[in-house]
Design an enzyme around this catalytic site. Structure first.
Site, PDB file in Angstrom:
ATOM      1  N   GLY A   1       0.754  -1.236   0.000  1.00 32.63           N
ATOM      2  CA  GLY A   1       0.000   0.000   0.000  1.00 32.63           C
ATOM      3  C   GLY A   1       0.788   1.292   0.000  1.00 32.63           C
ATOM      4  CG  ASP A   2       3.272   4.470   1.717  1.00 33.47           C
ATOM      5  OD1 ASP A   2       3.262   5.147   0.675  1.00 33.47           O
ATOM      6  OD2 ASP A   2       3.572   4.945   2.827  1.00 33.47           O
ATOM      7  CG  LEU A   3       5.606  -1.104  -2.443  1.00 33.82           C
ATOM      8  CD1 LEU A   3       5.513  -2.152  -3.545  1.00 33.82           C
ATOM      9  CD2 LEU A   3       6.741  -1.446  -1.475  1.00 33.82           C
TER      10      LEU A   3
END
Length: 377
Positions: free
Chosen positions: A229-231
């Site tokens: 969800g937050d690469l």
């Protein structure tokens, strides 16, 4: 990024422990003596880079850690933090460069601790994670090879989590109204006031309306999975695997910050990766094809998923920019960190809409297609 279900007031939830308190905490909870400590940036948690001094006769091993003190709101969801931490341990065992927790003196992966002596005597979940080497993507001169590698990583990571990670805490990753889940772009309606009245707000409103009309009805046809969800460009560490200064070859050496994990769709992860890699490129509109090629080397998208990619990338830009503006408006003391993406994000989003969906998709898909019969550049 924010790890909560809403854009809650940071003043009431973000920890604010001093270095002396942190040093005492590491000793009390983990039985380790701190030799030096320095703060690390964070959206709504508090992080420290910690070096500990080893006692004589202690086993060899890492002596640098990241102490993660979770905000007081998320600390009330131990199952969610458990799921994130167990996922990190699982991925490390699967060969991914993920941190693992140093156990507390009681043998646990985390501990709920009283925080500062301010009002309410808040409690914060504390973890000590192995420190990962490498340089954030945000600090290197990016090239097509690392974009491809990050796309490949995004698919491999989600695939491993979705097919093999079965810890009981995984049910907590069903986070219905989580503001950072890409399915929830329409929730931006309640925060868009923070943009004021300008051309940026007009574009975000277009994104939201098109998202409601063209993406939401197709969500059920997208393949579901667990998303990191937050690469983003600060959460992926790399090191150079070649001596060439002109064309360095990078490998991913660390994956950070699992606090935005949730159930989503495979296509969400590639869209998120594309958006954040655009931030770090002098030729942002070309980036998507290289990230997509890497992703599809592991997991080819369906036609429906490909058809939503432009609006999903635009949706992630909108999430990042609107939520940052909203939070910075209320808490200007953290504005510099909150607005990192905004420096070039608005420019890229406006350019995407200026060029248009058809032309952007054509560039992405043709680039990805060119990889089919050759190794990545």
């Amino acid at each position: 990024m924010s790890s909560g279900n809403d854009c809650r007031p940071q003043t009431f939830t973000k920890p604010a422990l001093g270095e002396k308190e942190v040093t005492e905490l590491v000793d009390r909870v983990f039985g380790l003596k701190v030799s030096w400590i320095r703060p690390l940036p964070s959206y709504d948690d508090q992080n420290f880079h910690v070096r500990v001094s080893r006692n004589k006769g202690a086993a060899d091993g890492a002596d640098e850690y990241v102490l993660k003190i979770t905000n007081s709101e998320d600390s009330q969801e131990p199952d969610l933090i458990e799921a994130q931490t167990q996922a990190m341990m699982f991925l490390s065992a699967e060969g991914f460069p993920s941190a693992t927790p140093y156990l507390t003196k009681d043998g646990n992966i985390m501990s709920l601790e009283s925080g500062d002596s301010g009002p309410g005597n808040k409690k914060y979940m504390v973890r000590l994670l192995t420190y990962l080497p490498g340089t954030p993507v945000a600090k290197i001169a990016t090239n097509t090879q690392i974009f491809y590698e990050i796309g490949k990583l995004a698919a491999s990571l989600d695939k491993a989590l979705s097919e093999k990670f079965h810890h009981p805490s995984v049910k907590s990753l069903h986070r219905g109204q989580f503001i950072w889940n890409l399915a929830n772009v329409p929730l931006l309606d309640r925060y868009i006031y923070a943009l004021g009245q300008n051309k940026y707000r007009d574009v975000v409103q277009q994104v939201i309306e098109q998202f409601k009309g063209k993406v939401i009805p197709k969500l059920s046809s997208f393949r579901a999975c667990i998303n990191h969800g937050d690469l983003n460009d600060h959460n992926i560490l790399v090191d150079s695997s070649s001596a060439s200064l002109e064309n360095p070859q990078y490998r991913v050496s660390g994956i950070l910050d699992f606090s935005d994990m949730s159930y989503g769709c495979y296509v969400f992860e590639v869209a998120i990766a594309i958006m954040y890699m655009m931030i770090e490129s002098p030729d942002p509109l070309s980036v998507g094809g290289h990230v997509l090629a890497g992703f599809e080397s592991v997991l080819p998208l369906t036609e429906e998923e490909r058809g939503a990619l432009f609006l999903l990338v635009s949706g992630r830009f909108s999430q990042s920019l609107v939520i940052a503006a909203h939070t910075a408006l209320r808490y200007p003391e953290n504005k510099e960190y909150l607005m990192i993406t905004a420096k070039s994000g608005w420019k890229h989003l406006m350019k995407m809409f200026e060029v248009g969906q058809a032309a952007v998709e054509k560039a992405w898909f043709e680039t990805a297609e060119a990889y089919t019969n050759r190794a990545p550049a």
